[in-house]
Design a protein around this motif. Sequence first.
Motif, PDB file in Angstrom:
ATOM      1  N   LYS A 225       0.818  -1.212   0.000  1.00  0.00           N
ATOM      2  CA  LYS A 225       0.000   0.000   0.000  1.00  0.00           C
ATOM      3  C   LYS A 225       0.856   1.269   0.000  1.00  0.00           C
ATOM      4  O   LYS A 225       0.372   2.361  -0.250  1.00  0.00           O
ATOM      5  N   ASP A 226       2.128   1.110   0.294  1.00  0.00           N
ATOM      6  CA  ASP A 226       3.043   2.256   0.392  1.00  0.00           C
ATOM      7  C   ASP A 226       3.981   2.265  -0.811  1.00  0.00           C
ATOM      8  O   ASP A 226       4.865   1.423  -0.927  1.00  0.00           O
ATOM      9  N   TRP A 227       3.774   3.251  -1.695  1.00  0.00           N
ATOM     10  CA  TRP A 227       4.588   3.346  -2.907  1.00  0.00           C
ATOM     11  C   TRP A 227       5.515   4.570  -2.854  1.00  0.00           C
ATOM     12  O   TRP A 227       5.743   5.228  -3.848  1.00  0.00           O
ATOM     13  N   SER A 228       6.045   4.827  -1.681  1.00  0.00           N
ATOM     14  CA  SER A 228       6.931   5.984  -1.487  1.00  0.00           C
ATOM     15  C   SER A 228       8.266   5.763  -2.188  1.00  0.00           C
ATOM     16  O   SER A 228       8.746   4.623  -2.298  1.00  0.00           O
ATOM     17  N   PRO A 229       8.898   6.863  -2.640  1.00  0.00           N
ATOM     18  CA  PRO A 229      10.218   6.731  -3.280  1.00  0.00           C
ATOM     19  C   PRO A 229      11.302   6.406  -2.271  1.00  0.00           C
ATOM     20  O   PRO A 229      11.155   6.675  -1.076  1.00  0.00           O
ATOM     21  N   CYS A 230      12.377   5.826  -2.772  1.00  0.00           N
ATOM     22  CA  CYS A 230      13.521   5.462  -1.934  1.00  0.00           C
ATOM     23  C   CYS A 230      14.768   6.119  -2.504  1.00  0.00           C
ATOM     24  O   CYS A 230      15.153   5.851  -3.637  1.00  0.00           O
ATOM     25  N   ARG A 231      15.393   6.972  -1.727  1.00  0.00           N
ATOM     26  CA  ARG A 231      16.601   7.649  -2.199  1.00  0.00           C
ATOM     27  C   ARG A 231      17.804   6.711  -2.072  1.00  0.00           C
ATOM     28  O   ARG A 231      18.030   6.099  -1.028  1.00  0.00           O
ATOM     29  N   SER A 232      18.568   6.624  -3.135  1.00  0.00           N
ATOM     30  CA  SER A 232      19.778   5.800  -3.127  1.00  0.00           C
ATOM     31  C   SER A 232      20.707   6.280  -4.228  1.00  0.00           C
ATOM     32  O   SER A 232      20.366   7.185  -5.007  1.00  0.00           O
ATOM     33  N   ALA A 233      21.866   5.648  -4.345  1.00  0.00           N
ATOM     34  CA  ALA A 233      22.813   5.998  -5.409  1.00  0.00           C
ATOM     35  C   ALA A 233      22.228   5.736  -6.788  1.00  0.00           C
ATOM     36  O   ALA A 233      22.644   6.346  -7.780  1.00  0.00           O
ATOM     37  N   LEU A 234      21.244   4.854  -6.859  1.00  0.00           N
ATOM     38  CA  LEU A 234      20.623   4.527  -8.144  1.00  0.00           C
ATOM     39  C   LEU A 234      19.792   5.671  -8.705  1.00  0.00           C
ATOM     40  O   LEU A 234      19.452   5.661  -9.891  1.00  0.00           O
ATOM     41  N   CYS A 235      19.471   6.662  -7.866  1.00  0.00           N
ATOM     42  CA  CYS A 235      18.655   7.792  -8.328  1.00  0.00           C
ATOM     43  C   CYS A 235      19.310   8.526  -9.498  1.00  0.00           C
ATOM     44  O   CYS A 235      18.612   9.092 -10.346  1.00  0.00           O
ATOM     45  N   ASN A 236      20.633   8.521  -9.543  1.00  0.00           N
ATOM     46  CA  ASN A 236      21.341   9.219 -10.630  1.00  0.00           C
ATOM     47  C   ASN A 236      21.071   8.585 -11.992  1.00  0.00           C
ATOM     48  O   ASN A 236      21.245   9.234 -13.021  1.00  0.00           O
ATOM     49  N   TRP A 237      20.661   7.332 -11.988  1.00  0.00           N
ATOM     50  CA  TRP A 237      20.402   6.626 -13.246  1.00  0.00           C
ATOM     51  C   TRP A 237      18.919   6.341 -13.452  1.00  0.00           C
ATOM     52  O   TRP A 237      18.558   5.638 -14.387  1.00  0.00           O
ATOM     53  N   CYS A 238      18.083   6.888 -12.611  1.00  0.00           N
ATOM     54  CA  CYS A 238      16.662   6.551 -12.661  1.00  0.00           C
ATOM     55  C   CYS A 238      15.956   7.282 -13.799  1.00  0.00           C
ATOM     56  O   CYS A 238      16.058   8.505 -13.928  1.00  0.00           O
ATOM     57  N   VAL A 239      15.205   6.541 -14.595  1.00  0.00           N
ATOM     58  CA  VAL A 239      14.488   7.141 -15.729  1.00  0.00           C
ATOM     59  C   VAL A 239      13.142   7.728 -15.299  1.00  0.00           C
ATOM     60  O   VAL A 239      12.400   8.251 -16.127  1.00  0.00           O
ATOM     61  N   TYR A 240      12.835   7.660 -14.007  1.00  0.00           N
ATOM     62  CA  TYR A 240      11.611   8.258 -13.462  1.00  0.00           C
ATOM     63  C   TYR A 240      11.923   9.440 -12.546  1.00  0.00           C
ATOM     64  O   TYR A 240      11.023   9.970 -11.897  1.00  0.00           O
ATOM     65  N   ARG A 241      13.164   9.846 -12.519  1.00  0.00           N
ATOM     66  CA  ARG A 241      13.601  10.921 -11.635  1.00  0.00           C
ATOM     67  C   ARG A 241      12.800  12.208 -11.870  1.00  0.00           C
ATOM     68  O   ARG A 241      12.505  12.944 -10.932  1.00  0.00           O
ATOM     69  N   HIS A 242      12.456  12.492 -13.136  1.00  0.00           N
ATOM     70  CA  HIS A 242      11.742  13.729 -13.460  1.00  0.00           C
ATOM     71  C   HIS A 242      10.336  13.769 -12.875  1.00  0.00           C
ATOM     72  O   HIS A 242       9.708  14.830 -12.831  1.00  0.00           O
ATOM     73  N   MET A 243       9.823  12.618 -12.398  1.00  0.00           N
ATOM     74  CA  MET A 243       8.490  12.570 -11.803  1.00  0.00           C
ATOM     75  C   MET A 243       8.534  12.318 -10.300  1.00  0.00           C
ATOM     76  O   MET A 243       7.484  12.245  -9.651  1.00  0.00           O
ATOM     77  N   CYS A 244       9.723  12.181  -9.765  1.00  0.00           N
ATOM     78  CA  CYS A 244       9.881  11.790  -8.368  1.00  0.00           C
ATOM     79  C   CYS A 244       9.773  12.997  -7.438  1.00  0.00           C
ATOM     80  O   CYS A 244      10.423  14.020  -7.670  1.00  0.00           O
ATOM     81  N   PRO A 245       8.983  12.896  -6.372  1.00  0.00           N
ATOM     82  CA  PRO A 245       8.859  14.018  -5.430  1.00  0.00           C
ATOM     83  C   PRO A 245      10.168  14.362  -4.721  1.00  0.00           C
ATOM     84  O   PRO A 245      10.339  15.495  -4.268  1.00  0.00           O
ATOM     85  N   LEU A 246      11.107  13.429  -4.650  1.00  0.00           N
ATOM     86  CA  LEU A 246      12.390  13.712  -4.011  1.00  0.00           C
ATOM     87  C   LEU A 246      13.231  14.692  -4.832  1.00  0.00           C
ATOM     88  O   LEU A 246      14.127  15.336  -4.299  1.00  0.00           O
ATOM     89  N   PHE A 247      12.936  14.794  -6.129  1.00  0.00           N
ATOM     90  CA  PHE A 247      13.726  15.659  -7.016  1.00  0.00           C
ATOM     91  C   PHE A 247      12.842  16.691  -7.708  1.00  0.00           C
ATOM     92  O   PHE A 247      13.170  17.193  -8.779  1.00  0.00           O
ATOM     93  N   LYS A 248      11.762  17.006  -7.068  1.00  0.00           N
ATOM     94  CA  LYS A 248      10.782  17.938  -7.613  1.00  0.00           C
ATOM     95  C   LYS A 248      11.409  19.295  -7.950  1.00  0.00           C
ATOM     96  O   LYS A 248      11.121  19.904  -8.997  1.00  0.00           O
ATOM     97  N   ASP A 249      12.297  19.783  -7.065  1.00  0.00           N
ATOM     98  CA  ASP A 249      12.896  21.122  -7.265  1.00  0.00           C
ATOM     99  C   ASP A 249      13.747  21.185  -8.533  1.00  0.00           C
ATOM    100  O   ASP A 249      13.888  22.258  -9.142  1.00  0.00           O
ATOM    101  N   GLU A 250      14.314  20.065  -8.967  1.00  0.00           N
ATOM    102  CA  GLU A 250      15.178  20.061 -10.146  1.00  0.00           C
ATOM    103  C   GLU A 250      14.386  20.327 -11.422  1.00  0.00           C
ATOM    104  O   GLU A 250      14.947  20.791 -12.423  1.00  0.00           O
ATOM    105  N   TYR A 251      13.095  20.023 -11.405  1.00  0.00           N
ATOM    106  CA  TYR A 251      12.315  20.080 -12.633  1.00  0.00           C
ATOM    107  C   TYR A 251      11.237  21.150 -12.603  1.00  0.00           C
ATOM    108  O   TYR A 251      10.382  21.201 -13.465  1.00  0.00           O
ATOM    109  N   GLU A 252      11.297  22.023 -11.607  1.00  0.00           N
ATOM    110  CA  GLU A 252      10.352  23.143 -11.548  1.00  0.00           C
ATOM    111  C   GLU A 252      10.987  24.411 -12.072  1.00  0.00           C
ATOM    112  O   GLU A 252      12.188  24.625 -11.917  1.00  0.00           O
ATOM    113  N   GLY A 253      10.152  25.260 -12.660  1.00  0.00           N
ATOM    114  CA  GLY A 253      10.655  26.549 -13.134  1.00  0.00           C
ATOM    115  C   GLY A 253      11.425  26.385 -14.327  1.00  0.00           C
ATOM    116  O   GLY A 253      11.376  26.431 -15.376  1.00  0.00           O
TER     117      GLY A 253
END
Length: 253
Positions: A225-253
């Motif tokens: 029931k919990d689909w929260s993101p998990c921050r790890s070293a793999l985030c640098n290669w994640c193809v869903y990073r642009h939709m991830c709430p952990l990296f929201k600031d990178e894709y705003e503005g």
Amino acid sequence: MTNYSNSKLSQYENCRFAYDLHYNQGYESPYETIEAFLGSRVHETLEKLYRDLEDDKLDTLEELIQFYNESWDSKWHDGIINSSTKDDFQHHDDGILCISLYYERYHPFDQYATAGIETDEKLLLPDGNTWSVRMDRFAFRGDTFYVIDYKTGNRMKSQYDADTDRQLAMYAAWVREKYGRSKKVKLVWHMLKFDRAVESERTNFELERTVDKVVREIEEIESCKDWSPCRSALCNWCVYRHMCPLFKDEYEG
């Protein structure tokens, strides 16, 4: 009944948010890592090699490299992510290295008889779900079957890695389910950049234990029931990073 795979379970283990996006919501990312792109181009080149051999045509190394180059150029797209220290051209040349080393070592490619290339089979699991069996190459020699997997990664995998790998074990389970529990099955990783192969085997008990673990993890996924993101070293290669709430600031503005 749902079809599962090693990549599907690995995505859940690495990040439930990315799993939910892709497998539950059906989102197809426009991005692809350059490592995945490289792997696909090398795999399809070796697939061409063995499919042509089935038609009694032995490709030259030059023909394979030409095929690889044309595929690289025609399938290149703007969504490729390169987070490594190598530039795009170096990754391209790594693919040529993989193909060349493999060709020079195994020519004329008569070590085994091919039974399947990029197989599309399914293993029925005890819970009624299925497991995707997509072997790079399935072969045999005498009474021994070979599950063959090509690796284009930058890290040389160890014997321990091979002996504990879930994907190889599940493929071996399919072989024994189809051809008999007494069949000898060798699991082979071709570490292409290192010009080395790592072989592994499993007992029936080990295969049963692996299948049981897979079924338990599927049960966990299906009740999650919990689909929260998990921050790890793999985030640098994640193809869903642009939709991830952990990296929201990178894709705003």
